[in-house]
Write an enzyme that holds these catalytic residues in place. Structure first.
Site, PDB file in Angstrom:
ATOM      1  CG  ASN A  47     121.543  12.529 -25.439  1.00  0.00           C
ATOM      2  OD1 ASN A  47     121.998  12.183 -26.644  1.00  0.00           O
ATOM      3  ND2 ASN A  47     120.435  13.161 -25.474  1.00  0.00           N
ATOM      4  CG  HIS A 133     120.327  22.882 -27.689  1.00  0.00           C
ATOM      5  ND1 HIS A 133     119.350  22.862 -26.520  1.00  0.00           N
ATOM      6  CD2 HIS A 133     119.926  21.419 -27.771  1.00  0.00           C
ATOM      7  CE1 HIS A 133     118.397  21.775 -26.606  1.00  0.00           C
ATOM      8  NE2 HIS A 133     118.934  20.886 -27.279  1.00  0.00           N
ATOM      9  CD  GLU A 175     125.423  22.858 -28.145  1.00  0.00           C
ATOM     10  OE1 GLU A 175     125.237  21.794 -28.384  1.00  0.00           O
ATOM     11  OE2 GLU A 175     124.280  23.624 -28.794  1.00  0.00           O
ATOM     12  CB  SER A 179     123.487  18.696 -29.184  1.00  0.00           C
ATOM     13  OG  SER A 179     122.955  19.498 -30.075  1.00  0.00           O
ATOM     14  CG  ASP A 204     124.659  23.892 -23.101  1.00  0.00           C
ATOM     15  OD1 ASP A 204     124.910  22.732 -22.716  1.00  0.00           O
ATOM     16  OD2 ASP A 204     123.393  23.992 -23.721  1.00  0.00           O
ATOM     17  CG  HIS A 207     125.781  16.886 -25.893  1.00  0.00           C
ATOM     18  ND1 HIS A 207     125.060  15.656 -25.817  1.00  0.00           N
ATOM     19  CD2 HIS A 207     124.919  17.870 -26.224  1.00  0.00           C
ATOM     20  CE1 HIS A 207     123.660  16.119 -26.164  1.00  0.00           C
ATOM     21  NE2 HIS A 207     123.643  17.281 -26.189  1.00  0.00           N
ATOM     22  CE  LYS A 236     121.973  16.274 -23.783  1.00  0.00           C
ATOM     23  NZ  LYS A 236     120.770  16.698 -22.930  1.00  0.00           N
TER      24      LYS A 236
HETATM   25  C1  LIG Z   1     123.511  21.427 -25.840  1.00  0.00           C
HETATM   26  C2  LIG Z   1     122.135  21.334 -25.127  1.00  0.00           C
HETATM   27  N1  LIG Z   1     121.962  22.103 -24.069  1.00  0.00           N
HETATM   28  C3  LIG Z   1     120.659  21.988 -23.484  1.00  0.00           C
HETATM   29  C4  LIG Z   1     120.137  20.909 -23.524  1.00  0.00           C
HETATM   30  C5  LIG Z   1     118.506  20.820 -22.747  1.00  0.00           C
HETATM   31  O1  LIG Z   1     118.945  20.363 -21.586  1.00  0.00           O
HETATM   32  P1  LIG Z   1     117.948  19.356 -20.805  1.00  0.00           P
HETATM   33  O2  LIG Z   1     117.827  18.079 -21.617  1.00  0.00           O
HETATM   34  O3  LIG Z   1     118.460  19.236 -19.449  1.00  0.00           O
HETATM   35  O4  LIG Z   1     116.818  20.280 -20.669  1.00  0.00           O
HETATM   36  C6  LIG Z   1     120.301  19.978 -24.629  1.00  0.00           C
HETATM   37  C7  LIG Z   1     119.673  18.714 -24.670  1.00  0.00           C
HETATM   38  O5  LIG Z   1     118.804  18.340 -24.685  1.00  0.00           O
HETATM   39  C8  LIG Z   1     121.484  19.936 -25.259  1.00  0.00           C
HETATM   40  O6  LIG Z   1     121.836  19.185 -26.087  1.00  0.00           O
END
Ligand SMILES: Cc1ncc(COP(=O)(O)O)c(C=O)c1O
Length: 383
Positions: A47, A133, A175, A179, A204, A207, A236
């Protein structure tokens, strides 16, 4: 049933469904290339969308930060772990995103868990996009509030849920860029609906941030909205790790009192914060990185027509190739590995049953010839 019977049964069921997950140690990081067992692969699984994990300025900033602050923060931010670097970076993030406040978390997963655990009460409800997610859906499932999921990216479905009465507060969750599918949420519609029902929207943008919008401000900026809660992550496009929540003053003050993942966990090392400051500078300056990523995405999509797999409408760095069942997806991933391409098969429960896929990710570190080789190999493996 003993502990071991339970554990062994669960693992055996995963294996039987071709859904068993394994980790494979690589050597020397995972940017454009990834080396494993002495073989170098072109990496289409990470990512690190802008290639910043290997950026010389970011690495130097981390090294200098470690010389200045040491390698650990020494405690929770509420004790000794909050440095001048943390405070400065939070201000820079807030100013960049146009919010009064930003609060740093050690990961996006922790931020999502903390926000929902701190905010939601038993008479409240969470209305979440079905494909949100795991960190969001799991947090919502554990919260004392009700959880209802609306159809993916369908404002009408959200509206129907919003129209049902609730005695407490409603938090709508989505989101910015999804993802596993790489598609973008209709953020303006979702925000208008949530405002019309006196609800808050939490986006969130793990991405989207860094790759979308002016100065990489992300999906919300690009679509002209400012949700009440915005989560950005740094694992990412920032090429590092960690996360931040952007919100108003009152909410930040509340989270500092009640977000247990902040209070009872060691803060991010200051040296990492220094690296993130350098990443933010690179993200804002751009220097052609987003243009290079867009060109790679366009090149891939143009060449992928005619493949016997379903592609999504994604215009982002995440380009899923949907194969269907688990075993054929695993077989395609290993055929591509044979050719020197590092790709991962993503299977249920991460994605819905029957939609096992290769989650290909393109980055600004890829060269046009890398994309061409990926396409040639995909066409070659599908005969
Ligand atoms: C949409 C989304 N939110 C949160 C996370 C979690 O973030 P982190 O990897 O910083 O824990 C991810 C992926 O890893 C994600 O794809």
């Amino acid at each position: 049933m003993s502990w071991h019977t339970r554990i062994n049964d669960a693992v055996a069921a995963r294996k039987k469904a071709a859904a068993f997950r394994v980790r494979q140690p690589n050597r020397g990081g995972s940017a454009r290339f990834l080396t494993q067992d002495g073989r170098r692969y072109l990496n289409f699984s990470g990512n690190d969308y802008l290639g910043l994990s290997q950026d010389a300025d970011v690495i130097a900033a981390w090294q200098q930060g470690a010389s200045k602050y040491g390698v650990g923060s020494g405690g929770s931010g509420h004790v000794t772990g909050y440095s001048e670097a943390h405070a400065e970076f939070e201000q820079q993030l807030a100013q960049w995103q146009g919010y009064p406040r930003a609060l740093l978390f050690i990961s996006g997963f922790a931020a999502n868990q903390a926000i929902l655990a701190a905010l939601m009460q038993s008479d409240d409800r969470v209305l979440a996009d079905k494909l949100s997610h795991a960190s969001l859906l799991e947090a919502a499932a554990h919260a004392p509030s009700q959880l209802r999921r609306f159809h993916h990216n369908q404002p009408d479905s959200l509206q129907r849920l919003l129209e049902k009465p609730v005695s407490g507060e409603t938090l709508v969750i989505t989101e910015g860029v999804f993802s596993m599918d790489g598609d973008a949420a209709p953020l303006a519609d979702l925000h208008n609906l949530s405002k019309a029902h006196d609800s808050w929207l939490m986006v969130d943008d793990a991405h989207g941030v860094g790759v979308m919008g002016e100065e990489g401000r992300g999906s919300c900026w690009q679509q002209g909205i400012r949700p009440e809660l915005l989560v950005v992550t740094f694992g990412k496009a920032f090429g590092c790790s960690g996360a931040a929540v952007l919100c108003d003053d009152a909410t930040a003050g509340y989270l500092l009192q009640f977000a247990r993942h902040l209070i009872y966990s060691t803060a991010m090392p200051a040296a990492q914060v220094c690296a993130l400051q350098a990443s933010l500078t690179r993200v804002r300056q751009d220097d052609g990185l987003r243009g290079k990523l867009s060109a790679n995405i366009a090149r891939f999509r143009a060449g992928a027509t005619g493949l016997p797999y379903q592609l999504t409408g994604s215009q982002t760095a995440i380009q899923p190739v949907i194969v269907g069942e688990n075993q054929p997806a695993l077989d395609l991933a290993s055929a591509l590995r044979e050719r020197g391409l590092w790709v991962s098969a993503i299977r249920p429960p991460t994605v819905p049953p029957g939609s096992a896929r290769l989650r290909l990710t393109l980055t600004a570190a890829h060269e046009p010839e890398d994309i061409d080789f990926l396409l040639e190999s995909l066409h070659g493996c599908s005969h």
